[in-house]
Design an enzyme around this catalytic site. Sequence first.
Site, PDB file in Angstrom:
ATOM      1  N   LYS A 108     -50.538  42.353  19.656  1.00 28.53           N
ATOM      2  CA  LYS A 108     -50.670  41.392  20.751  1.00 28.53           C
ATOM      3  C   LYS A 108     -51.863  40.450  20.579  1.00 28.53           C
ATOM      4  CE  LYS A 108     -47.199  42.795  23.357  1.00 28.53           C
ATOM      5  NZ  LYS A 108     -46.034  41.936  23.645  1.00 28.53           N
ATOM      6  N   GLU A 156     -49.361  38.826  32.255  1.00 28.85           N
ATOM      7  CA  GLU A 156     -48.638  40.017  32.688  1.00 28.85           C
ATOM      8  C   GLU A 156     -48.825  41.083  31.624  1.00 28.85           C
ATOM      9  OE1 GLU A 156     -46.524  39.334  29.265  1.00 28.85           O
ATOM     10  OE2 GLU A 156     -47.232  37.801  30.661  1.00 28.85           O
ATOM     11  N   SER A 208     -46.271  48.557  15.231  1.00 30.46           N
ATOM     12  CA  SER A 208     -46.761  47.470  16.087  1.00 30.46           C
ATOM     13  C   SER A 208     -47.973  47.826  16.925  1.00 30.46           C
ATOM     14  CB  SER A 208     -45.630  46.993  17.005  1.00 30.46           C
ATOM     15  OG  SER A 208     -45.083  48.079  17.730  1.00 30.46           O
TER      16      SER A 208
END
Length: 379
Positions: free
Chosen positions: A74, A96, A363
């Site tokens: 991210k 969010e 990830s």
Amino acid sequence: MFVPETLIAALEELTAEYERAKVDPIFRAELDALLRDFAGRPTPLYFANRLTNALGGARIYLKREDLLHTGAHKINNALGQILLARRMGKQRIIAETGAGQHGVATATVAARFGCECVIYMGAVDMERQALNVARMRFLGAEVVAVNAGQATLKEAINEAMRDWVTNVRTTHYILGSALGSHPYPMMVRDFQRVIGVETRRQILEREERLPDLLVACVGGGSNAIGLFHPFLNDADVRMIGVEAGGEGIRAGKHAARFQGGKLGVLQGTRTFVLTDDDGQIQLTHSVSAGLDYAAIGPEHSYLRDSGRIEYTFATDGEALAAFRRLAETEGIIPALETAHAIAHVIKIAPEMPQDQLIVVNCSGRGDKDVSQAAAHFGL
């Protein structure tokens, strides 16, 4: 663009600024430096020797996005978007978050550049991701609990969009996945392409050829599109996205949009959505907060319909078993999101020849999920 009229000007401003930024060598140099020196790129491509031997089939490599600062992919997108926000003079940042990793990444970049930061998170997700809630608060972000509806990611996005409509002149919304209105799916994909670009270079260095198969979990789809996109023109590279099968493919018990989803519009984008016969958004479920969403990124819908990428699912039980197996065989505790991709690799690798290559996107790391997994296994 399926958004309120009040957001059109902000989206057009963002689109124009992004088009300028991506051809600006100063922007590119600043982002590359932050990815290298702050986030920790490039991430390694790791050969999972013991898992490969245990499964007895294809050779398995892990793209180690879990080793990035904040613990997941991210941060790649958050850094790109905070630089865009600065170019537009926006000092207030909202976001969010579901699993909390995007919230942590956003709070991190906001702290790095001295911006006010507000993160919206479903109350249910706040309970199961308490560690990340604490991390965001330590980083100076205000974390707002959303109690409406199912109190998970969809409702958090609703509240973030309401905030943005109200404060659009001063605020930039750092959307965390390849979702929402244009330009977000394109922009997030471009910021995450670094995963696939590095993977291509690294696998050629290690094996002197491209992989036979790429595998990634798919919630909104940013880590998957980041890995897949640089390989789309390589016809011999097969790609599989793994959605959340939850407790099985029954209404309200899963979040696998391609297992019974329909074409529809949700939160700014036209894509495959889990709806009932009347078009109402169905409840979703996944053990993984980051995959628990009723829609999928629109580019994934296109790539699925075109036949270029295959999509399957892993259940909660399969993901939890994969979570434990990777930890015990490789000493790597994956995020529960990642564990869905590992679960499919565990299924498919033994059926493939031993000279074939699989790359799975690791990830994120599983620190945030340890207490949830421990409760499941009675540890």
